[in-house]
Design a protein around this motif. Structure first.
Motif, PDB file in Angstrom:
ATOM      1  N   TYR A  59       4.009  -1.148  -2.071  1.00  0.00           N
ATOM      2  CA  TYR A  59       3.577  -2.543  -2.214  1.00  0.00           C
ATOM      3  C   TYR A  59       2.786  -2.734  -3.507  1.00  0.00           C
ATOM      4  CZ  TYR A  59       4.658  -2.777   2.755  1.00  0.00           C
ATOM      5  OH  TYR A  59       5.291  -2.713   3.970  1.00  0.00           O
ATOM      6  N   ASP A  61      -0.412  -3.939  -5.412  1.00  0.00           N
ATOM      7  CA  ASP A  61      -1.812  -3.879  -4.968  1.00  0.00           C
ATOM      8  C   ASP A  61      -2.278  -5.219  -4.421  1.00  0.00           C
ATOM      9  OD1 ASP A  61      -2.973  -1.613  -7.606  1.00  0.00           O
ATOM     10  OD2 ASP A  61      -2.012  -1.224  -5.661  1.00  0.00           O
ATOM     11  N   LYS A  64      -1.109  -5.419  -0.617  1.00  0.00           N
ATOM     12  CA  LYS A  64      -1.311  -4.303   0.317  1.00  0.00           C
ATOM     13  C   LYS A  64      -2.211  -4.716   1.472  1.00  0.00           C
ATOM     14  CE  LYS A  64      -0.621  -0.291  -2.676  1.00  0.00           C
ATOM     15  NZ  LYS A  64      -1.285   0.791  -3.446  1.00  0.00           N
TER      16      LYS A  64
END
Length: 114
Positions: A59, A61, A64
């Motif tokens: 993912y 950042d 996430k």
């Protein structure tokens, strides 16, 4: 031919949730990594999430812990569950696969606004 069709976009309030789906056809879906990207008029297309053929995920950042990518090899679909949405998630979301060449879906608009 290879085809990707996204669905599930729409208008949602900040903090809300939305689930996007991408229906794939024309190739052996289970053998390929799938990705979700997003793009706004102000920014380049951004990689949001990847799911590999072995179901491993990655993912950006910025998403996430809030977004989850999943795949259903029986249905040839890849989904993106988006929770705790923020206004900066407003974008057109695209499904992607690389099979001899890059293939994009037509995109689905997500708007996060009060």
């Amino acid at each position: 031919q290879v085809q990707l069709v996204e669905s599930g976009g729409g208008l949602v309030h900040p903090g809300g949730s939305l689930r996007l789906s991408c229906a794939a056809s024309g190739f052996t879906f289970r053998n390929y990594a799938m990705r979700w990207y997003r793009q706004t008029p102000e920014k380049e297309r951004e990689l949001v999430a990847t799911i590999s053929s072995d179901y491993s995920t990655n993912y950006a950042d910025s998403v996430k812990g809030r977004f989850t990518i999943s795949r259903d090899n029986a249905k040839n679909t890849v989904d993106l569950q988006m929770n705790s949405l923020k206004s900066e998630a407003t974008a057109v979301y695209y499904c992607y696969v690389y099979r001899f060449r890059v293939v994009w879906g037509q995109g689905t608009q997500v708007t996060v606004s009060s």
